[in-house]
Design an enzyme around this catalytic site. Structure first.
Site, PDB file in Angstrom:
ATOM      1  CE1 TYR A   1      -2.976  -3.070   0.372  1.00  0.00           C
ATOM      2  CE2 TYR A   1      -3.414  -2.472   2.643  1.00  0.00           C
ATOM      3  CZ  TYR A   1      -3.621  -3.302   1.569  1.00  0.00           C
ATOM      4  OH  TYR A   1      -4.479  -4.370   1.698  1.00  0.00           O
TER       5      TYR A   1
ATOM      6  CG  LEU B   1     -18.575  -0.640   2.567  1.00  0.00           C
ATOM      7  CD1 LEU B   1     -18.513   0.782   3.121  1.00  0.00           C
ATOM      8  CD2 LEU B   1     -19.985  -1.211   2.723  1.00  0.00           C
TER       9      LEU B   1
ATOM     10  CB  ILE C   1     -10.383  -4.465   7.574  1.00  0.00           C
ATOM     11  CG1 ILE C   1     -10.289  -5.449   6.387  1.00  0.00           C
ATOM     12  CG2 ILE C   1      -9.912  -5.160   8.847  1.00  0.00           C
ATOM     13  CD1 ILE C   1      -8.856  -5.853   6.046  1.00  0.00           C
TER      14      ILE C   1
ATOM     15  CE  LYS D   1      -8.586   4.960   2.164  1.00  0.00           C
ATOM     16  NZ  LYS D   1      -8.517   5.417   0.766  1.00  0.00           N
TER      17      LYS D   1
ATOM     18  CB  VAL E   1     -10.077   9.421   4.477  1.00  0.00           C
ATOM     19  CG1 VAL E   1      -9.276  10.704   4.728  1.00  0.00           C
ATOM     20  CG2 VAL E   1      -9.145   8.319   3.982  1.00  0.00           C
TER      21      VAL E   1
ATOM     22  CG  ASN F   1     -16.893   2.557   8.284  1.00  0.00           C
ATOM     23  OD1 ASN F   1     -17.862   2.541   7.526  1.00  0.00           O
ATOM     24  ND2 ASN F   1     -15.673   2.840   7.872  1.00  0.00           N
TER      25      ASN F   1
END
Length: 284
Positions: free
Chosen positions: A53, A194, A238, A240, A242, A250
């Site tokens: 990543y 998602l 898990i 993600k 921001v 979440n």
């Protein structure tokens, strides 16, 4: 935070934070660090990353986010397949530890299968565990045949986790991989819960049945999609995020999960039918 038990007996939170695509834009770094820290504050203490990543950039973001809070965190990273030989795993792990600012990983995964023999990777993982640099090890993107091959090898029975693509629109693992992992007490980590990519996310979150269930619970379609995964036995999720609102949403999905009714689950099955045959493992 609810936890699952790993084969080693250690606990792992069922809801964490992903970091794919983090560490690629310097202008986004402050927001990424803040989002991870907010997630920790809300109890989402599992943080998943990989040397791939941002070519280490995401691990650097995680390192900044967990500075001074390492003992709160269940920290996961992954090694590139081309680094997965005896010497390469050790060197890659040490680089990841430096970027993360820690002396240990809670879980270290082979990101996907490559050309290095599995027994060599497992041996290297076991050695890192003996040295205390990792506490558990596992695999990612392994189908049932991969898992069967791994289980027959030395240290194969010590593999703690299989991280795979899993969401309402990608249910292929329910035919074979998920049942196999459940039979062997191996948690599954669901990445891209998602979906990834704008078109795929729109298709998932725009599904009429999903939106119907979300409306009944005064929730977002994304929250219902996460809650559905969080109801699955032996699954860790898990997502993600921001934006602070997304991080909080979440976390709220975990509270929504037990409120999904049989009628809700039936509606979701109708909108996203179960696989009727074995399919190749989906990957992103």
């Amino acid at each position: 935070m609810k936890q699952l038990s790993l084969p080693s007996g250690r606990g792992m939170p069922v809801l964490g934070q992903g970091t794919w695509y983090m560490g690629e834009d310097p202008e986004a770094r402050a927001d990424e660090v803040a989002a991870l820290r907010l997630g920790l504050d809300l109890g989402m203490t599992l943080v998943d990353s990989a040397e791939m990543y941002g070519e280490g950039g995401a691990e650097e973001v995680v390192g900044e986010a967990i500075a001074g809070r390492r003992d709160e965190v269940f920290l996961v990273s992954k090694v590139y397949p081309h680094n997965a030989d005896r010497t390469g795993v050790r060197a890659a792990c040490e680089r990841s530890l430096r970027r993360l600012g820690t002396d240990r990983l809670d879980l270290y995964l082979l990101h996907w299968r490559g050309g290095v023999p599995l027994e060599e990777t497992l041996e290297a993982f076991a050695r890192l565990r003996e040295q205390g640099k990792i506490l558990d090890f596992g695999v990612s993107n392994f189908d049932q045949d991969d898992l069967l091959e791994t289980a027959a090898l030395e240290h194969g029975g010590e593999v703690a986790v299989n991280q795979v693509l899993y969401n309402l629109a990608q249910r292929g693992i329910e035919w074979d991989v998920l049942p196999w992992c459940r039979r062997h007490g191996m948690p599954v980590m669901a990445y891209s819960p998602l979906e990834s990519g704008v078109a795929d996310q729109r298709a998932l979150l725009g599904n009429a049945r999903l939106r119907e269930v979300a409306q009944r619970h005064d929730a977002t379609p994304a929250q219902v999609a996460l809650a559905w995964l969080l109801r699955q036995d032996g699954v860790v999720v898990i997502p993600k995020a921001v934006q602070p609102a997304h991080v909080r949403a979440n976390r709220a999905a975990l509270d929504l999960a037990p409120r999904l009714s049989d009628a809700d689950l039936a509606a979701l099955d109708a909108g996203f039918p179960l696989p009727k045959r074995q399919r190749p493992l989906a990957m992103r």
